[in-house]
Structures are given as C-alpha cells and as structure tokens.
Write a protein that holds these residues in place. Structure first.
Motif, PDB file in Angstrom:
ATOM      1  N   ILE A 108     -11.836   0.240   6.214  1.00 16.87           N
ATOM      2  CA  ILE A 108     -12.908   0.653   7.112  1.00 16.87           C
ATOM      3  C   ILE A 108     -12.314   0.981   8.474  1.00 16.87           C
ATOM      4  O   ILE A 108     -11.761   0.105   9.150  1.00 16.87           O
ATOM      5  N   ILE A 109     -12.399   2.239   8.849  1.00 18.12           N
ATOM      6  CA  ILE A 109     -11.899   2.696  10.147  1.00 18.12           C
ATOM      7  C   ILE A 109     -13.052   2.629  11.143  1.00 18.12           C
ATOM      8  O   ILE A 109     -13.993   3.401  11.073  1.00 18.12           O
ATOM      9  N   GLY A 110     -12.976   1.667  12.047  1.00 11.50           N
ATOM     10  CA  GLY A 110     -14.051   1.434  12.998  1.00 11.50           C
ATOM     11  C   GLY A 110     -14.945   0.314  12.531  1.00 11.50           C
ATOM     12  O   GLY A 110     -15.880   0.536  11.755  1.00 11.50           O
ATOM     13  N   VAL A 111     -14.660  -0.906  12.987  1.00 11.96           N
ATOM     14  CA  VAL A 111     -15.418  -2.070  12.514  1.00 11.96           C
ATOM     15  C   VAL A 111     -16.329  -2.558  13.642  1.00 11.96           C
ATOM     16  O   VAL A 111     -16.215  -3.695  14.108  1.00 11.96           O
ATOM     17  N   GLY A 112     -17.215  -1.671  14.078  1.00 13.60           N
ATOM     18  CA  GLY A 112     -18.212  -2.042  15.068  1.00 13.60           C
ATOM     19  C   GLY A 112     -19.449  -2.567  14.376  1.00 13.60           C
ATOM     20  O   GLY A 112     -19.362  -3.220  13.337  1.00 13.60           O
ATOM     21  N   LYS A 113     -20.619  -2.262  14.927  1.00 12.91           N
ATOM     22  CA  LYS A 113     -21.862  -2.785  14.352  1.00 12.91           C
ATOM     23  C   LYS A 113     -22.078  -2.272  12.931  1.00 12.91           C
ATOM     24  O   LYS A 113     -22.412  -3.026  12.019  1.00 12.91           O
ATOM     25  N   ILE A 114     -21.887  -0.963  12.726  1.00 13.17           N
ATOM     26  CA  ILE A 114     -22.090  -0.381  11.397  1.00 13.17           C
ATOM     27  C   ILE A 114     -20.994  -0.827  10.446  1.00 13.17           C
ATOM     28  O   ILE A 114     -21.256  -1.240   9.314  1.00 13.17           O
ATOM     29  N   GLY A 115     -19.754  -0.754  10.904  1.00 15.13           N
ATOM     30  CA  GLY A 115     -18.638  -1.171  10.069  1.00 15.13           C
ATOM     31  C   GLY A 115     -18.737  -2.623   9.653  1.00 15.13           C
ATOM     32  O   GLY A 115     -18.382  -2.991   8.523  1.00 15.13           O
ATOM     33  N   SER A 116     -19.249  -3.468  10.552  1.00 12.61           N
ATOM     34  CA  SER A 116     -19.404  -4.894  10.241  1.00 12.61           C
ATOM     35  C   SER A 116     -20.422  -5.115   9.122  1.00 12.61           C
ATOM     36  O   SER A 116     -20.219  -5.951   8.236  1.00 12.61           O
ATOM     37  N   GLU A 162      -2.895   1.738   1.291  1.00  7.63           N
ATOM     38  CA  GLU A 162      -3.271   0.729   0.304  1.00  7.63           C
ATOM     39  C   GLU A 162      -4.727   0.797  -0.153  1.00  7.63           C
ATOM     40  O   GLU A 162      -5.112   0.118  -1.094  1.00  7.63           O
ATOM     41  N   SER A 163      -5.544   1.613   0.489  1.00  3.07           N
ATOM     42  CA  SER A 163      -6.976   1.628   0.188  1.00  3.07           C
ATOM     43  C   SER A 163      -7.317   2.607  -0.924  1.00  3.07           C
ATOM     44  O   SER A 163      -6.844   3.745  -0.932  1.00  3.07           O
ATOM     45  N   ASN A 164      -8.177   2.160  -1.843  1.00  5.45           N
ATOM     46  CA  ASN A 164      -8.730   3.057  -2.861  1.00  5.45           C
ATOM     47  C   ASN A 164      -9.858   3.909  -2.293  1.00  5.45           C
ATOM     48  O   ASN A 164     -10.064   5.048  -2.709  1.00  5.45           O
ATOM     49  N   ILE A 165     -10.582   3.315  -1.347  1.00  4.95           N
ATOM     50  CA  ILE A 165     -11.691   3.992  -0.671  1.00  4.95           C
ATOM     51  C   ILE A 165     -11.526   3.783   0.826  1.00  4.95           C
ATOM     52  O   ILE A 165     -11.213   2.670   1.271  1.00  4.95           O
ATOM     53  N   ILE A 166     -11.737   4.832   1.604  1.00  4.10           N
ATOM     54  CA  ILE A 166     -11.648   4.738   3.059  1.00  4.10           C
ATOM     55  C   ILE A 166     -12.961   5.225   3.657  1.00  4.10           C
ATOM     56  O   ILE A 166     -13.425   6.320   3.345  1.00  4.10           O
ATOM     57  N   SER A 167     -13.551   4.386   4.502  1.00  6.31           N
ATOM     58  CA  SER A 167     -14.813   4.733   5.154  1.00  6.31           C
ATOM     59  C   SER A 167     -14.589   4.872   6.651  1.00  6.31           C
ATOM     60  O   SER A 167     -14.043   3.972   7.297  1.00  6.31           O
ATOM     61  N   ILE A 168     -15.018   6.001   7.208  1.00  8.63           N
ATOM     62  CA  ILE A 168     -14.881   6.258   8.642  1.00  8.63           C
ATOM     63  C   ILE A 168     -16.197   5.906   9.316  1.00  8.63           C
ATOM     64  O   ILE A 168     -17.229   6.504   9.039  1.00  8.63           O
ATOM     65  N   ASN A 169     -16.142   4.925  10.206  1.00 13.71           N
ATOM     66  CA  ASN A 169     -17.349   4.465  10.898  1.00 13.71           C
ATOM     67  C   ASN A 169     -17.139   4.384  12.409  1.00 13.71           C
ATOM     68  O   ASN A 169     -17.827   3.632  13.096  1.00 13.71           O
ATOM     69  N   THR A 170     -16.205   5.159  12.907  1.00 12.87           N
ATOM     70  CA  THR A 170     -15.904   5.124  14.324  1.00 12.87           C
ATOM     71  C   THR A 170     -16.676   6.188  15.082  1.00 12.87           C
ATOM     72  O   THR A 170     -17.184   7.148  14.500  1.00 12.87           O
ATOM     73  N   CYS A 171     -16.771   6.004  16.392  1.00 14.84           N
ATOM     74  CA  CYS A 171     -17.411   7.011  17.230  1.00 14.84           C
ATOM     75  C   CYS A 171     -16.391   8.106  17.557  1.00 14.84           C
ATOM     76  O   CYS A 171     -15.199   7.979  17.242  1.00 14.84           O
ATOM     77  N   LEU A 172     -16.868   9.180  18.172  1.00 11.23           N
ATOM     78  CA  LEU A 172     -15.993  10.293  18.518  1.00 11.23           C
ATOM     79  C   LEU A 172     -15.549  10.174  19.973  1.00 11.23           C
ATOM     80  O   LEU A 172     -16.366  10.153  20.889  1.00 11.23           O
TER      81      LEU A 172
END
Length: 333
Positions: A148-156, A197-207
């Motif tokens: 998970i790229i960006g572990v803020g409120k949504i990423g958490s 190492e990730s099978n799935i990558i989720s982008i949840n960061t701001c711009l």
C-alpha cells in the motif's frame, strides 16, 4: 454571504441543500470553474469548487477582482488550487480533509476482487448463456502480499480490510502508524522492496510534486511480473503511458483505477454520443485486463453527506469569524 457552487453534479445537490441551515442566497451551476467562467462569480462572496475545477493563479486573480474572498473545496485533494497565490491575494481556502475513508478503501477492494475473479467477464458471459468457467480462474487473496503506497486515512482502512483476508501487508509512507504495525502486522518498507515483493500494489497517496508520476517505467520494472496495480489515489501519481507499456509487455497483469491523469473534462460527463479523443484512455478501455471507474470511489451516501456538512461548516466558520480547522492557509510554506 452569497455562495456559488461550481461543477455541481445532480447527485450531490440534494445533500448540499440538506446540509445548509443558515444560508438563503446560494446558487448552483454545472459549469466548471475556468478562466472563461470566472465572471459567473461576480456578486458572490464565496465559491465552492470540486477537484476538476481550475484554481490556478490567473483564475484566482480574476476571482479576487470579482470580490471572491473564500473558496470551499468539496474534496480532500487541493492540488488544483494555487494556495500560495491564494494567500497572496487574501483568498481563504478550506477543504474536506476526511469524508469517508471507508468509501474509497472499499472501492479499492471492489476493483481487486472484480478483476481477480473476472466478475465483469463472467457477467457478460452468463448474459450470453455461456456458463463455462475455463477463462474465469482467479486466485486466493489469502497469503498474498499486498503493498500500500500511502498509508493515510484511506490506506489505513484498506490495511484493516485486507488483514481480514489474511494478506501479508507492506506499507510505504513518510510517517509510520504504530497501531497498524502492532494490530494488523503492517510492515513499513522501502518503495523498492514494496514493489519487488508485492503481488498487488494499491496507490492511496495524494498528488504532490514528489508523487507526480511516482509510478513510472523504472518503478514498474522493479515489480513482480504479473502484478496487479490499483489506483484510487490521484491520476497524476501514475504515468499512464508507462502503465500501458507494462500491460502490453505482461509486466502488469491487471490495472484497476478510479482516477486518470487526464480525467478533467471526461470524468463526470456523459460522452456516450461522442468519439473518444483521448488516445491513452481509449487504449486502456480497449484492454481486457483493465477496469476503469469514473472517479466514483467517494460516491457513497455517507461520504456525500459528510462532504456537504463539512463544506457548510467551513463557510459558516468564515461567516461567523470562527477558527476553521480545515483552512489550508496555515499549511502553505
């Protein structure tokens, strides 16, 4: 205060009307804010805008000349507004920093499951009375490594959801959340390790300037071959041309996105009777292993209610001279 809401979608107007308790002089327009539409703001004190509106320096200058003192953004993202210029001009800006992290995190999961289990293809087949499953094979999320790229409120929230699936979780963020580490086993790692190492990558960061085109050909080359890439963050965090190249080479096996770097003027509009002029988006839409949704992740009843109430909270604070905890002025360096 007289308030003009730019880019008002039909689905959000009832929520805005319900959240308004103090203001009798409000107007709605479906028109997007741009240099050509700034004169619609003449006679108003406040405008409210969305992510697709233009808040660049030239637009802000014209708005200030028209008497605009306040801008209420109906979103968390504010990269479309030149905050430094707003401060210079004396225009106060506030956003909605949190409306429903669950809405976006759950949508990210929906993209993952829909692509993995071939839900769109399956639905098409059964409507053609084709009930075979040989091309509908997916994989278990259990025991998969998800970055998970960006572990803020949504990423958490996404961490908590995926922990329930039994996934191994990696996070990349400038600030570590100790609770997520201890309670959900989240391991904070470098971006390089997360990709490799990730099978799935989720982008949840701001711009931001640092995250613009964060995912490019160099980063894609570090990913596991056959990776699933999800973007519910911001379209500009991904170099779309590089993602397409990764899909064509097989480096990326699945791409699911609710955002697109050139979505302005496309998303939130019905273009069904027009030819698709954007070659990158057209190419994505033609790919069978791509799932694009039109920036709908935030669109839940709860989120729309929270956006509306927070927008009017911001406006009410300005009118009453109260401290506005969502004001972005203090965040400008």
């Amino acid at each position: 205060m007289k308030i003009l809401f730019y880019s008002t979608q039909r689905f959000e107007q009832p929520y805005l009307l319900k959240a308004n308790f103090l203001h009798n002089d409000i107007s709605f327009t479906e028109t997007a804010l741009s240099l050509d539409t700034t004169d619609e703001s003449i006679g108003y004190d406040v405008i409210s805008i969305f992510t697709s509106d233009d808040g660049s320096a030239d637009v802000l200058k014209r708005l200030r000349q028209n008497g605009i003192k306040f801008i209420a953004i109906r979103a968390a993202g504010h990269d479309n507004v030149d905050l430094k210029k707003a401060v210079e001009l004396g225009i106060r800006v506030a956003n909605v920093p949190e409306y429903s992290p669950y809405a976006v995190a759950e949508h990210a999961l929906a993209l993952i499951l829909s692509m993995n289990r071939k839900i769109i293809l399956s639905d098409r087949q059964v409507h053609l009375h084709n009930f075979t499953i040989s091309n509908l094979i997916g994989f278990d999320l259990h025991n998969k490594t998800i970055g998970i790229i960006g572990v803020g409120k949504i990423g958490s929230v996404l961490v908590k959801i995926l922990h329930g699936f039994g996934c191994h979780l990696m996070g990349y963020d400038i600030q570590e959340n100790e609770k997520l580490k201890h309670q959900y086993g989240l391991e904070y790692v470098t971006l390089t390790r997360l990709c490799s190492e990730s099978n799935i990558i989720s982008i949840n960061t701001c711009l931001t300037p640092k995250t613009r085109y964060l995912v490019d050909s160099k980063l894609i080359a570090l990913m596991q071959r056959g990776v699933m890439l999800i973007n519910t963050g911001r379209g500009g965090c991904v170099n779309t041309a590089d993602v397409i190249a990764g899909l064509e080479s097989g480096q990326i096996s699945y791409y699911g996105a609710d955002v697109y770097e050139n979505e302005k003027g496309i998303f939130f509009h019905d273009l069904s009777d027009k030819k698709m002029e954007d070659p990158l988006l057209k190419k994505l839409l033609d790919m069978p292993n791509v799932l694009i949704t039109p920036h709908q992740a935030f669109a839940t009843k709860e989120a729309l209610s929270n956006i509306a109430s927070t927008t009017f909270y911001n406006i009410d604070c300005w009118e009453k001279g109260k401290t506005n905890k969502h004001e972005l002025r203090s965040k400008v360096i």
